[in-house]
Every structure is written in C-alpha cells, then in structure tokens.
Design a protein around this motif. Structure first.
Motif, PDB file in Angstrom:
ATOM      1  N   ALA A 162       3.384  62.324 -28.621  1.00 24.17           N
ATOM      2  CA  ALA A 162       3.462  62.482 -27.175  1.00 24.17           C
ATOM      3  C   ALA A 162       4.552  61.560 -26.666  1.00 24.17           C
ATOM      4  O   ALA A 162       4.947  60.613 -27.346  1.00 24.17           O
ATOM      5  CB  ALA A 162       2.134  62.129 -26.539  1.00 24.17           C
ATOM      6  N   ALA A 211      -5.028  54.781 -21.109  1.00 25.95           N
ATOM      7  CA  ALA A 211      -6.268  54.943 -20.369  1.00 25.95           C
ATOM      8  C   ALA A 211      -7.218  55.858 -21.116  1.00 25.95           C
ATOM      9  O   ALA A 211      -8.415  55.626 -21.156  1.00 25.95           O
ATOM     10  CB  ALA A 211      -5.962  55.519 -18.984  1.00 25.95           C
ATOM     11  N   GLN A 212      -6.671  56.895 -21.734  1.00 27.97           N
ATOM     12  CA  GLN A 212      -7.563  57.814 -22.428  1.00 27.97           C
ATOM     13  C   GLN A 212      -8.097  57.187 -23.711  1.00 27.97           C
ATOM     14  O   GLN A 212      -9.242  57.390 -24.062  1.00 27.97           O
ATOM     15  CB  GLN A 212      -6.831  59.108 -22.745  1.00 27.97           C
ATOM     16  CG  GLN A 212      -6.439  59.823 -21.472  1.00 27.97           C
ATOM     17  CD  GLN A 212      -5.931  61.226 -21.746  1.00 27.97           C
ATOM     18  OE1 GLN A 212      -6.006  61.701 -22.851  1.00 27.97           O
ATOM     19  NE2 GLN A 212      -5.450  61.874 -20.733  1.00 27.97           N
ATOM     20  N   ASP A 227     -14.468  66.644 -20.080  1.00 31.30           N
ATOM     21  CA  ASP A 227     -14.398  65.433 -19.271  1.00 31.30           C
ATOM     22  C   ASP A 227     -15.813  64.855 -19.175  1.00 31.30           C
ATOM     23  O   ASP A 227     -16.668  65.399 -18.483  1.00 31.30           O
ATOM     24  CB  ASP A 227     -13.856  65.775 -17.884  1.00 31.30           C
ATOM     25  CG  ASP A 227     -13.677  64.538 -17.014  1.00 31.30           C
ATOM     26  OD1 ASP A 227     -14.346  63.523 -17.289  1.00 31.30           O
ATOM     27  OD2 ASP A 227     -12.882  64.590 -16.056  1.00 31.30           O
ATOM     28  N   GLN A 228     -16.030  63.759 -19.890  1.00 33.28           N
ATOM     29  CA  GLN A 228     -17.387  63.208 -19.956  1.00 33.28           C
ATOM     30  C   GLN A 228     -17.883  62.738 -18.593  1.00 33.28           C
ATOM     31  O   GLN A 228     -19.085  62.652 -18.358  1.00 33.28           O
ATOM     32  CB  GLN A 228     -17.421  62.038 -20.938  1.00 33.28           C
ATOM     33  CG  GLN A 228     -17.209  62.446 -22.372  1.00 33.28           C
ATOM     34  CD  GLN A 228     -18.388  63.235 -22.915  1.00 33.28           C
ATOM     35  OE1 GLN A 228     -19.523  62.803 -22.823  1.00 33.28           O
ATOM     36  NE2 GLN A 228     -18.108  64.392 -23.457  1.00 33.28           N
ATOM     37  N   ASN A 229     -16.970  62.419 -17.702  1.00 34.40           N
ATOM     38  CA  ASN A 229     -17.408  61.956 -16.393  1.00 34.40           C
ATOM     39  C   ASN A 229     -17.770  63.098 -15.460  1.00 34.40           C
ATOM     40  O   ASN A 229     -18.458  62.883 -14.475  1.00 34.40           O
ATOM     41  CB  ASN A 229     -16.315  61.105 -15.740  1.00 34.40           C
ATOM     42  CG  ASN A 229     -16.277  59.723 -16.342  1.00 34.40           C
ATOM     43  OD1 ASN A 229     -17.231  59.307 -16.991  1.00 34.40           O
ATOM     44  ND2 ASN A 229     -15.175  59.019 -16.159  1.00 34.40           N
ATOM     45  N   ARG A 252      -0.110  55.984 -19.590  1.00 29.91           N
ATOM     46  CA  ARG A 252      -1.175  56.900 -19.187  1.00 29.91           C
ATOM     47  C   ARG A 252      -2.117  57.165 -20.353  1.00 29.91           C
ATOM     48  O   ARG A 252      -3.313  57.281 -20.187  1.00 29.91           O
ATOM     49  CB  ARG A 252      -0.578  58.213 -18.732  1.00 29.91           C
ATOM     50  CG  ARG A 252       0.498  58.053 -17.689  1.00 29.91           C
ATOM     51  CD  ARG A 252       0.685  59.344 -16.966  1.00 29.91           C
ATOM     52  NE  ARG A 252       1.939  59.990 -17.280  1.00 29.91           N
ATOM     53  CZ  ARG A 252       2.043  61.293 -17.436  1.00 29.91           C
ATOM     54  NH1 ARG A 252       0.978  62.037 -17.384  1.00 29.91           N
ATOM     55  NH2 ARG A 252       3.204  61.834 -17.666  1.00 29.91           N
ATOM     56  N   LEU A 253      -1.525  57.271 -21.532  1.00 32.26           N
ATOM     57  CA  LEU A 253      -2.363  57.598 -22.681  1.00 32.26           C
ATOM     58  C   LEU A 253      -3.322  56.463 -22.982  1.00 32.26           C
ATOM     59  O   LEU A 253      -4.439  56.680 -23.414  1.00 32.26           O
ATOM     60  CB  LEU A 253      -1.487  57.875 -23.899  1.00 32.26           C
ATOM     61  CG  LEU A 253      -0.552  59.049 -23.683  1.00 32.26           C
ATOM     62  CD1 LEU A 253       0.263  59.302 -24.924  1.00 32.26           C
ATOM     63  CD2 LEU A 253      -1.368  60.289 -23.339  1.00 32.26           C
ATOM     64  N   SER A 288      -8.839  54.122 -24.354  1.00 36.16           N
ATOM     65  CA  SER A 288      -9.885  53.123 -24.176  1.00 36.16           C
ATOM     66  C   SER A 288     -11.219  53.784 -23.936  1.00 36.16           C
ATOM     67  O   SER A 288     -12.254  53.171 -24.046  1.00 36.16           O
ATOM     68  CB  SER A 288      -9.537  52.220 -23.004  1.00 36.16           C
ATOM     69  OG  SER A 288      -9.745  52.943 -21.809  1.00 36.16           O
ATOM     70  N   LEU A 289     -11.186  55.091 -23.629  1.00 34.01           N
ATOM     71  CA  LEU A 289     -12.440  55.746 -23.308  1.00 34.01           C
ATOM     72  C   LEU A 289     -13.240  56.108 -24.549  1.00 34.01           C
ATOM     73  O   LEU A 289     -14.420  56.328 -24.487  1.00 34.01           O
ATOM     74  CB  LEU A 289     -12.166  57.018 -22.504  1.00 34.01           C
ATOM     75  CG  LEU A 289     -11.419  56.771 -21.213  1.00 34.01           C
ATOM     76  CD1 LEU A 289     -11.205  58.068 -20.491  1.00 34.01           C
ATOM     77  CD2 LEU A 289     -12.210  55.830 -20.329  1.00 34.01           C
ATOM     78  N   GLN A 315     -20.437  57.723 -13.321  1.00 33.95           N
ATOM     79  CA  GLN A 315     -20.235  59.158 -13.488  1.00 33.95           C
ATOM     80  C   GLN A 315     -20.761  59.615 -14.841  1.00 33.95           C
ATOM     81  O   GLN A 315     -21.273  60.716 -14.978  1.00 33.95           O
ATOM     82  CB  GLN A 315     -18.746  59.489 -13.386  1.00 33.95           C
ATOM     83  CG  GLN A 315     -18.237  59.517 -11.973  1.00 33.95           C
ATOM     84  CD  GLN A 315     -18.740  60.724 -11.221  1.00 33.95           C
ATOM     85  OE1 GLN A 315     -18.934  61.779 -11.794  1.00 33.95           O
ATOM     86  NE2 GLN A 315     -18.986  60.546  -9.938  1.00 33.95           N
ATOM     87  N   THR A 329      -4.442  57.298 -15.164  1.00 28.92           N
ATOM     88  CA  THR A 329      -5.658  56.623 -14.696  1.00 28.92           C
ATOM     89  C   THR A 329      -5.696  55.258 -15.351  1.00 28.92           C
ATOM     90  O   THR A 329      -5.224  55.084 -16.465  1.00 28.92           O
ATOM     91  CB  THR A 329      -6.930  57.377 -15.111  1.00 28.92           C
ATOM     92  OG1 THR A 329      -6.857  57.654 -16.504  1.00 28.92           O
ATOM     93  CG2 THR A 329      -7.134  58.642 -14.310  1.00 28.92           C
ATOM     94  N   ASP A 387       4.868  58.466 -21.525  1.00 27.06           N
ATOM     95  CA  ASP A 387       3.475  58.696 -21.171  1.00 27.06           C
ATOM     96  C   ASP A 387       2.568  57.576 -21.676  1.00 27.06           C
ATOM     97  O   ASP A 387       1.367  57.615 -21.458  1.00 27.06           O
ATOM     98  CB  ASP A 387       2.979  60.004 -21.800  1.00 27.06           C
ATOM     99  CG  ASP A 387       3.634  61.210 -21.157  1.00 27.06           C
ATOM    100  OD1 ASP A 387       4.099  61.048 -20.022  1.00 27.06           O
ATOM    101  OD2 ASP A 387       3.669  62.260 -21.788  1.00 27.06           O
TER     102      ASP A 387
END
Ligand code: SF4
Ligand code: SF4
Lengths: 512, 259
Positions: free
Chosen positions: A460, A470-471, A211-213, A467-468, A473-474, B44, B240, A464
């Motif tokens: 997946a 969101a991941q 988790d980069q954050n 929700r996915l 875009s990171l 963060q 999220t 979902d």
C-alpha cells in the motif's frame, strides 16, 4: 468503465497435501481468542465430503448468495430487504454451532500434573462454550481423508447432483483437498445482507471486511455468504471473517496461509477489473456461463488503454505494473487453468483454483505416474465422474473448461518432462491451444513456483502509512491469548536451578 | 428548585415520596442520557444485540419474535396510555368505554405475546447451558428487572384491566409521568395510584437507568436505513487516529474477563 484493483488468490489443488498448516497458522494469527474457537478463516476440506459447516454448499438449505428473480434481476437468495428486517429477531437461515461443531479443549495440565501411576493419564474433553465435560461427536476435520465417507460423503451437494449410480464408485477412485478462505467476492452477498452497513469492500484492494465498531450482531452476513466464511463471535456478539491478512498485504507480504503453505501452492496477485460490468456479469442467465462472464469482467493489464485508464482512475503506477506480473491473472486469464469456486452463487468469487490432475494421472499410471501424456489425456476424456464432480465445484457443471484446464496441466507435465530428458516431445502444445512459450511460462508458475513468482503483492502506498497505522492497532496482539506465547506474565520465564544441577525454565506453568 | 417545588405543589409530601416520584425518575433519566452518550462514544465495540442464535435456535425461533413484537405493541400501548392525555382522546371523539375495551383487549394480546415470549427466552437462558454461559451480570440485572416489569404489567392489563374492576391509570400515573417532563412533578397524582402500578413504574425507572450499560442498547440500532441503502458498500481506507488507551474503541477482551 470503472477500473478497480483486486488482490486475488489462486490455489493449485494438485499440490495440496491436506496438512492443515494453513489453518493452524491462520488460527494462531487471527482466531485464537475466546469466542472464535470454532472459527476457521482458512479451513481445508476433503472432497468429496460435507465441508465446514456441514453441507454449506446446499443453498436450497442455507439460502446464501444471489439468485435471479423471475424478471432476471439479481436478488439475494435469502429474500428481500424487508424480509430481513422483519426476521431480524430470528434469522431462519443461520447455521447453529451443531452445524459447525461444539468447540472443545482438553485439560492439558492433567497430563503433566497427574500423580505417578500405572495407567497413562487421560484427559476429558471440555466444551469451550460451557466449560462442561463433553464427548466430541463432530469437528472441523471429522471427515479428513474420507473418514466416514461411506456413510456421509454421499450427502456432498456436489455428488448429489451427479446422481445415485456414481456416488459409491467416487470415493474409491478419487479424493483431493480443498483449502478455503473468504473469496473476497466482487459482488459480495455478505455485504449486501448486512443491515447495519458494517461490512464493506475496500476500494483500494477489494478486501472485504467487517467494521467491528458498526456491527450490531444481526447475523445476516453469516447466512448471506454462500461459502459460510463469515462467522459469529459468540463472545463479542460480532461477525468476523477472513481479512486476507490485510496488515501483511498492505506491507507487500503474502497472507499467513500463503506464506506458511507447505505445498507452496498459493498465489497472490492483482487483477484489474471493470467494476461497472460486475452486476451485469453476475446476472448472466445460464449459471454455466458465469465462469466466462466473470472472465469478461477482468481487464488485460498488457493492454495500453487499460493501463492508461487504470492510471486515470487513480491506481498507482507500481500497482498497474504489479498487475502485469500478477501470477493470479496469468493462471486465470492467460493460461485459463484456474477456475472459480461455485460461480453459480453469483458473488463473483476471487479465490480461484487450479483443479487437481494428480488423482487422474495416478489412476492411469499408478502413484506418481502420468508420464504417458496420451494415457492421461485419455483418462481426462474418459473419466466421467471426476471431471463432472470438478465441474460441479468450479463451473456450475460445465465440463469443457475443466477438461481444458486438466489437459493443459497434463501437457505441461509431458512436454517439460520429455524436454528435460532430451526426448522429442510426444505432446504438441497446440492441441490444447498453447504455444511452447506458454507451456514454459506455465511450467515456471506451477512447477518451479518461486516465491517471487507466487506472490506479487504491491505494498500500500507510503503516503497512506499514517492512516494504516490506525487500522493495525485495532487488531491487537494475537499472542496475548490464554496459553499463547505472550501469556507468560511480564518478563522472561522464571529460571530455577533444580536438584540435578540443571537450570529449569518454568514455561509450562503459564501466568500465575 | 423552590419554584419547581411550589409550582408542583409538593408541600406535605414526605421525603420518601419525593425520592420515589421525583429524585429516582430524574436520576434515571440523567443516567439514561449521559450513559448512552458515554457508551456510544467509548464502547462501539460492545454495542451489539449479542445474539445467542448460534448456540440455540429451536426455542429462539418462537421466543424471540413473540417477545420483540409483543414488546413493540406494549410500547405503543404505553405511548397511547401515558403520553396522550385522556382529554385529548376524548376531544377527538373516542369515548372512555371504547378506549377501555380497546386497551384491555389489545393490551391483553400484547401481554400474552410478551409473556409467552419471555417465558421461552427466560427458560432457555436458564436451562440451556450454552446460552446461560454467555450471560453477563449486567444482563442478569436487566433481565430480572424486565421480568418484574412485564409480570406487573401483565397483572395490570389482564388482572385489573380485563378481568378486574378497571383502574383508570390515566388520571394518576399518566399525569404524573407527563408532569416529569414539564418540570413540575405532580407527586400527589402518583401517590394516589395502587401499589401494583407504583412498583411497575419504579422498577421501570431503575431499568431505564440500567439500560445504557446493558445489551438493551441494541434497541436503538434497528437498521431501518437498510431499506434504501445500496447493496454493496465500498469504503476507502480513512484517516482515523488509534483509540486513546483505556477508551475501549475496539478491544478484544482478555480471557477470564467477564463479558
Ligand atoms: S466469500 Fe467472503 S466476500 Fe464472498 S460473500 Fe462470503 S464472506 Fe462475503
Ligand atoms: S498448508 Fe498448503 S498444503 Fe497444507 S493444507 Fe494448507 S493449502 Fe494444503
């Protein structure tokens, strides 16, 4: 029993030609950013050799993975939790950049802009850490194809165990490539070493992520991983590791390294396992029993009670069905030709390897040889050095599983060859504990190896999707790094009409 | 505010004094609190110790533990000397002479650890090109402020406390510091203190103001909860939202951007 699903990779080492395509495509996708110049989520090592980082397999030196304490309980080799908190200001087991290599680049523009002259223009290497001129003295593939082996390969930790006498003859007779990614272990010591709790194993597919954050740059994951597959980004001050291309896996696609593998030697599929049995298996007393112990944790998806339990545990129906067709499970458990890399680290690695048969077949029959099954069988039994070396890699030194896997591979070659030539098969599958149907299945998997057979990755679940997103875009756009294809500025490359009447595209000049 | 001024007895205090001993501390505290809240919410990804052990470890092996453990001791000493009033230590039966000797000796040990540590760390940051290249402007600011504070602090502990004629900061700087938190700053107490102590305090406030924007934020992330956390962490994919554009959730810095 707590059934979980894990995306598992198997690599067939017989087919790896050491082309490094997997490393390059992985790098272009994930680690072409500043701070990750030295980072290879996927790297390919020549064996015997020191590996990357140098001698990473020597756990007396690096203290990665788990060990058993005096009372037989699992503990991190890097010491207690308290020791980790007290040494947080200086981690005594961390490799430095010298153990990897000082990353460098070249001033390529010079080659293009050098004025006309008689001498060919040359470029100086520049360290990407300092920007200063440097002379490269080590690199990721410094020892490719046994370069420098007479001096250095003897320090390969797997060779050291074989004893002095065999070291020299080894390099003369045997060499193969070992592509490595993160093992996405069932009992990941990187996760256990992270004091911040920033690393985690995903419940759905077992992928291990940082988790980069939440990462605070304490670096214990790097020293905790015995495979040295967590890296420290020196620009962002955070740890990064192979993600098993989770955005692709979630979409039902194979990882980039698998998709682009020239040898088509990688397999991806689900393995169902009993999460409650993992710790006991990892604490098996004799390291040579760890291979069997890990096998015992896996659950057979053909067993109806296992399937019912899996559904009850919330694993979707299509995932359970995918587990039945999993090439990984077939190679690992049904045919037992795939073996884990260094099970003695007790992390329960989930990238397994079909050991290479070709070097031995070549030895008895010349390049491309090995038609004579008896000769190959004889070689497998007689050649102590390669088999023991492979056993040090894959079974903590126990030779029987390695011999068995190699015999099966040799049998498939001989059996199918004689069948296709219309000869009576000289080799009987039952001598290696197989039926003719097993041989055909193994042949389909490792010789025909069609795309649909190599990758059985259930997507997946659609529910979902939000929700996915969101991941996804990171991860950002990896094309937008310097020199990457996304860096041409806005719009199309500038086209100009030259004196010669032709249209020139200014693609090499990059952003202004 | 007028009540605050009256109760603090600020009459006859010059504007300059008001700035150094009232406005600066409150501004720094405000920046400290709001800065941390902002940074925690929006950055963060930037919240890290940004270790340079990968680049260089031989000097770090000595410099970093000496500095950090010395700094812990120094912080402990400050709590004892500044937050706890002289009357309290006397009430519990610690004689002034004992307190002085103890603080001078313990303070000197901490000071020696910190100074050796900081010299090694500063040396490697300045002289090892790989480490130097990772240092951002705000790091330089924080490091220079830290160096000044430590240098002055050592002059106070060793030069004045141990070797010189001990100066009792517990009757000047300490009451002023505590009065900041009761809402009636006792400026006169601070004005009385020698210049050495005054500069030490002022630079410390500046550092407090810079803190949330520097790598010093990692101090709040010491992961003591690791002691009782389960070894293996499992997580489900959680719902999220993507970060709002412009609020750095998790962004890779583009090349060429300073750290
Ligand atoms: S191989 Fe991967 S999952 Fe296993 S300990 Fe290393 S980083 Fe963690
Ligand atoms: S792309 Fe495939 S064949 Fe080439 S080095 Fe990687 S694993 Fe081996």
């Amino acid at each position: 029993m707590r059934i979980m699903a894990q995306v598992c990779m198997v690599m067939n080492l017989d087919k790896c030609i050491g082309c490094h395509t997997c490393s390059v495509t992985c790098k272009q996708t994930w680690t072409n950013r500043p701070g990750t110049e030295y980072v290879y989520f996927n790297n390919v090592e020549t064996k015997p050799g020191l590996g990357y980082p140098r001698r990473y397999e020597d756990q007396d030196l690096w203290k990665g993975g788990w060990k058993l304490d005096r009372r037989g309980r699992l503990t991190l080799r890097g010491g207690s939790r308290l020791r980790r908190l007290l040494t947080i200001f200086y981690n005594p087991d961390l490799p430095t950049i010298e153990d990897y290599h000082d990353p460098f680049t070249y001033d390529y523009a010079r080659l293009i802009t050098a004025p006309a002259g008689t001498a060919a223009p040359s470029v100086q290497a520049h360290s990407t850490l300092t920007g200063r001129a440097m002379v490269p003295r080590w690199g990721t593939n410094w020892e490719d194809d046994l370069a420098g082996a007479p001096e250095r390969a003897g320090q390969d930790p797997n060779l050291v165990k074989l004893g002095e006498a065999v070291k020299l003859s080894f390099e003369q007779v045997f060499m193969f490539y070992l592509p490595r990614i993160c093992e996405h272990c069932l009992n990941p010591s990187c996760v256990a070493s992270c004091p911040s709790g920033a690393m985690y194993k995903r419940e759905e597919d077992g992928i291990v992520l940082v988790d980069q954050n939440r990462c605070r740059g304490w670096r214990f994951c790097v020293s905790g991983c015995p495979y040295k597959k967590v890296y420290f980004n020196h620009r962002t001050g955070k740890a990064e590791k192979c993600t098993l291309c989770f955005p692709r896996i979630e979409a039902g696609l194979p990882t980039v390294c698998s998709e682009t593998c020239v040898g088509r030697l990688r397999y991806l599929g689900l393995v169902l396992y009993d999460a409650d049995a993992v710790l006991a298996a990892a604490a098996t007393k004799d390291p040579q029993d760890l291979y069997e112990a890990q096998l015992s944790v896996f659950l057979d998806p053909e067993d109806p009670t296992v399937r019912a339990e899996a559904l009850a545990a919330g694993i979707p129906h299509d995932w359970v069905e995918a587990a039945r067709r999993s090439p990984a499970y077939a190679l690992i458990a049904r045919h037992r030709v795939a073996l884990p890399l260094h099970p003695e680290y007790r992390t329960m690695p989930m990238v397994w390897y079909v050991p290479p048969l070709s070097p031995m077949a070549d030895m008895v029959g010349g390049p491309g040889g090995g038609e004579d099954a008896d000769a190959v069988f004889g070689a497998i039994d007689a050649l102590r050095i390669p088999v023991e070396y492979l056993a040090n890699l894959f079974t903590a030194g126990k030779v029987e599983p390695v011999r068995q896997a190699l015999r099966r591979l040799a049998l498939v070659r001989a059996f199918m060859r004689s069948r296709q030539l219309g000869l009576t098969p000289s080799a009987d599958p039952r001598t290696v504990g197989m039926e003719a149907a097993d041989v055909e299945d193994l042949f389909r998997l490792i010789a025909i190896a069609r795309y649909e057979d190599r990758y059985v990755v259930p997507p997946a679940h659609a529910e979902d999707a939000g929700r996915l997103l969101a991941q996804h875009s990171l991860s950002g756009c990896s094309l937008e790094s310097e020199g990457g294809p996304g860096m041409g500025g806005w719009g199309l490359p500038v086209a100009t009409r030259g004196d010669d009447g032709r249209t020139h595209l200014r693609v090499l000049e990059g952003r202004r | 505010m007028s009540g605050l001024l009256a109760s603090g007895g600020l009459s006859g205090v010059s504007g300059g004094d008001l700035f150094w001993w009232v406005i600066l501390p409150y501004a720094a505290l405000l920046t400290f609190v709001i800065g941390h809240i902002w940074r925690y919410q929006y950055d963060q990804f930037g919240w890290t110790s940004r270790s340079t052990e990968l680049q260089e470890r031989r000097a770090l092996k000595w410099g970093s533990p000496l500095f950090h453990y010395g700094a812990f001791a120094a912080i402990g000493g400050h709590i004892l000397g500044i937050l706890i009033p002289e009357s309290v230590t006397q009430a519990v039966g610690i004689p002034e002479t004992f307190y002085r000797t103890f603080s001078a000796i313990a303070g000197t040990i901490a000071a020696v650890a910190v100074i050796i540590g900081v010299l090694i760390l500063a040396g490697r940051r300045l002289l090892v090109p790989r480490v130097r290249a990772t240092t951002s402007p705000v790091d330089w600011v924080a490091l220079i402020l830290l160096a000044i504070i430590i240098g002055l602090g050592i002059a106070e502990t060793i030069g004045v406390g141990l070797l010189g004629n001990h100066y009792n900061y517990r009757v000047s700087i300490s009451p002023w510091f505590r009065s900041l938190f009761t809402g009636s700053p006792d400026v006169r107490a601070a004005i009385k203190a020698p210049l050495l102590f005054q500069v030490h305090a002022v630079v410390a406030w500046v550092l407090i103001g810079v803190w949330p924007f520097s790598r010093l934020v990692h101090a709040w992330s010491y992961p003591y909860f690791y002691l009782w956390r389960p070894f293996i962490v499992y997580r489900r994919r959680v719902a999220t939202r993507p970060n709002e554009p412009g609020t750095s959730g998790r962004r890779w810095r583009r090349i060429g951007t300073p750290y």
